[in-house]
Design a protein around this motif. Structure first.
Motif, mmCIF file in Angstrom:
data_model
loop_
_atom_site.group_PDB
_atom_site.id
_atom_site.type_symbol
_atom_site.label_atom_id
_atom_site.label_comp_id
_atom_site.label_asym_id
_atom_site.label_seq_id
_atom_site.Cartn_x
_atom_site.Cartn_y
_atom_site.Cartn_z
ATOM 1 N N GLY A 59 68.947 1.903 52.791
ATOM 2 C CA GLY A 59 70.214 2.478 52.366
ATOM 3 C C GLY A 59 70.306 2.763 50.885
ATOM 4 N N ASP A 60 69.296 2.379 50.102
ATOM 5 C CA ASP A 60 69.304 2.698 48.674
ATOM 6 C C ASP A 60 69.214 4.209 48.458
ATOM 7 N N PHE A 61 69.980 4.690 47.511
ATOM 8 C CA PHE A 61 69.842 6.065 47.027
ATOM 9 C C PHE A 61 69.178 5.978 45.657
ATOM 10 N N ILE A 62 68.063 6.644 45.508
ATOM 11 C CA ILE A 62 67.295 6.537 44.270
ATOM 12 C C ILE A 62 67.264 7.877 43.540
ATOM 13 N N LEU A 63 67.100 7.799 42.220
ATOM 14 C CA LEU A 63 66.932 9.007 41.421
ATOM 15 C C LEU A 63 65.455 9.171 41.101
ATOM 16 N N VAL A 64 64.957 10.369 41.358
ATOM 17 C CA VAL A 64 63.536 10.662 41.173
ATOM 18 C C VAL A 64 63.363 11.591 39.979
ATOM 19 N N ASN A 65 62.503 11.191 39.064
ATOM 20 C CA ASN A 65 62.182 12.012 37.897
ATOM 21 C C ASN A 65 61.094 13.004 38.287
ATOM 22 N N LYS A 66 61.462 14.290 38.411
ATOM 23 C CA LYS A 66 60.508 15.315 38.816
ATOM 24 C C LYS A 66 59.598 15.749 37.665
ATOM 25 N N MET A 67 59.934 15.309 36.420
ATOM 26 C CA MET A 67 59.147 15.703 35.250
ATOM 27 C C MET A 67 58.122 14.645 34.859
ATOM 28 N N SER A 68 58.055 13.541 35.604
ATOM 29 C CA SER A 68 57.207 12.423 35.201
ATOM 30 C C SER A 68 55.751 12.812 35.011
ATOM 31 N N TYR A 69 55.272 13.738 35.819
ATOM 32 C CA TYR A 69 53.848 14.074 35.792
ATOM 33 C C TYR A 69 53.603 15.522 35.370
ATOM 34 N N GLY A 70 54.622 16.141 34.765
ATOM 35 C CA GLY A 70 54.476 17.497 34.270
ATOM 36 C C GLY A 70 55.693 18.345 34.617
ATOM 37 N N LEU A 71 55.936 19.372 33.818
ATOM 38 C CA LEU A 71 57.072 20.266 34.042
ATOM 39 C C LEU A 71 56.681 21.351 35.034
ATOM 40 N N LYS A 72 57.424 21.430 36.132
ATOM 41 C CA LYS A 72 57.086 22.366 37.200
ATOM 42 C C LYS A 72 57.876 23.666 37.082
ATOM 43 N N VAL A 73 57.314 24.738 37.628
ATOM 44 C CA VAL A 73 58.043 25.994 37.790
ATOM 45 C C VAL A 73 59.088 25.778 38.883
ATOM 46 N N PRO A 74 60.359 26.094 38.619
ATOM 47 C CA PRO A 74 61.393 25.881 39.640
ATOM 48 C C PRO A 74 61.045 26.540 40.967
ATOM 49 N N TYR A 75 61.268 25.792 42.049
ATOM 50 C CA TYR A 75 61.066 26.257 43.426
ATOM 51 C C TYR A 75 59.601 26.427 43.825
ATOM 52 N N SER A 76 58.671 26.176 42.913
ATOM 53 C CA SER A 76 57.267 26.429 43.255
ATOM 54 C C SER A 76 56.765 25.488 44.346
ATOM 55 N N ASP A 77 57.352 24.273 44.460
ATOM 56 C CA ASP A 77 56.870 23.345 45.478
ATOM 57 C C ASP A 77 57.397 23.681 46.870
ATOM 58 N N LEU A 78 58.230 24.722 46.972
ATOM 59 C CA LEU A 78 58.680 25.158 48.295
ATOM 60 C C LEU A 78 57.570 25.876 49.053
ATOM 61 N N PHE A 79 56.572 26.349 48.328
ATOM 62 C CA PHE A 79 55.527 27.173 48.934
ATOM 63 C C PHE A 79 54.186 26.455 49.016
ATOM 64 N N GLY A 80 54.185 25.147 48.755
ATOM 65 C CA GLY A 80 52.944 24.382 48.785
ATOM 66 C C GLY A 80 52.868 23.504 47.554
ATOM 67 N N ASP A 81 51.680 23.389 46.980
ATOM 68 C CA ASP A 81 51.526 22.594 45.765
ATOM 69 C C ASP A 81 52.297 23.240 44.617
ATOM 70 N N PRO A 82 52.977 22.444 43.797
ATOM 71 C CA PRO A 82 53.770 23.019 42.706
ATOM 72 C C PRO A 82 52.901 23.639 41.623
ATOM 73 N N TRP A 83 53.489 24.580 40.890
ATOM 74 C CA TRP A 83 52.844 25.181 39.735
ATOM 75 C C TRP A 83 53.416 24.497 38.494
ATOM 76 N N TYR A 84 52.529 24.087 37.590
ATOM 77 C CA TYR A 84 52.953 23.346 36.410
ATOM 78 C C TYR A 84 52.960 24.241 35.173
ATOM 79 N N ILE A 85 54.043 24.111 34.391
ATOM 80 C CA ILE A 85 54.145 24.812 33.116
ATOM 81 C C ILE A 85 53.338 24.073 32.060
ATOM 82 N N THR A 86 53.403 22.740 32.108
ATOM 83 C CA THR A 86 52.648 21.906 31.174
ATOM 84 C C THR A 86 51.448 21.291 31.895
ATOM 85 N N THR A 87 50.528 20.756 31.129
ATOM 86 C CA THR A 87 49.359 20.091 31.725
ATOM 87 C C THR A 87 49.824 18.842 32.469
#
Length: 249
Positions: A59-87
């Motif tokens: 029942g816990d609701f958690i907040l997930v940091n999507k930038m922890s491992y790199g800045l992603k292109v918005p919506y890119s993970d909808l189509f498979g592996d995300p595309w990263y703006i940063t390394t």
């Protein structure tokens, strides 16, 4: 002189239609912005099972940091592996990550990283051997954690251990009365993949069963609990735990 100035008469129906169009566009902008923010920056997730007990309660609701491992292109993970703006960088041992289940990308899982690329992992009787060495554990008082478990778990025989994995310390639950534990013989974590386990060792479907998590499936790192409640209409017993709000992960 003839006056050519004439009052412009606007059709009320046209004016109303333009107003509706502006309203719809404003809502579209808001929705697109909100989901772009969730896709790239932060995202809320819900813990429906007890595989991470006692770290995460059902029942816990958690907040997930999507930038922890790199800045992603918005919506890119909808189509498979995300595309990263940063390394991109990799999760570290001991971190809790949210990822797409390797056997079905439509399902999200939450587990703890035990092994990173190149690590040798072996699990026997809930003891983890990392690169040939037993991961350090010590028994802890069960009274602090057992109330998070409901009656569907064998609470009488559950014990708790504090695990030290690198610089990370966390508590796991084990049932030493079980005749068989989910073990795995020595495996090497492949490149860009991770070996993950639940903290509730005997009630977790994880890498011991279905294998490694590819980096492209990782959505982010779990940060903290921002709300905790089991819905009254769910299959689980109703719980409301306001004291868990703010628990770091």
């Amino acid at each position: 002189m003839e006056d050519n100035n004439q009052d412009v008469v606007i059709d009320p129906s046209v004016e109303k239609l333009n107003k509706i169009k502006k309203e719809i566009l404003s809502w579209i902008y808001i929705i697109v912005s909100v989901f772009a923010f969730k896709s790239t920056f932060f995202e809320p997730n819900h813990i429906p099972s007890g595989s991470l007990l006692p770290t995460n309660a059902i029942g816990d609701f958690i907040l997930v940091n999507k930038m922890s491992y790199g800045l992603k292109v918005p919506y890119s993970d909808l189509f498979g592996d995300p595309w990263y703006i940063t390394t991109p960088s990799h999760p570290e041992r001991g971190e809790i990550i949210v990822f797409r289940y390797p056997k079905d990308r439509n399902i999200l899982f939450v587990k703890r990283v035990i092994g990173v690329p190149g690590d040798e992992i072996e699990v026997y009787n809930n003891k983890v051997y990392l690169n040939g060495k037993l991961v350090e554990t010590r028994a802890v008082d069960k009274s602090k954690y057992i109330d998070l478990f409901d009656d569907k778990f064998d609470k009488k025989n559950i014990e708790f251990e504090e695990v030290t994995l690198g610089e990370k310390k966390f508590v796991t639950a084990v049932n030493n009365s079980m005749p068989y534990h989910l073990n795995i013989e020595k495996v090497t974590v492949p490149k860009d993949s991770f070996f993950v386990m639940g903290d509730n060792r005997d009630y977790s479907s994880d890498s011991r069963y279905w294998g490694f998590v590819p980096f492209g499936h990782v959505r982010g790192r779990a940060m903290f609990v921002w709300f905790s409640m089991v819905y009254p209409w769910s299959q689980e017993k109703f719980h409301f735990r306001p004291w868990r709000i703010g628990t770091t992960l």
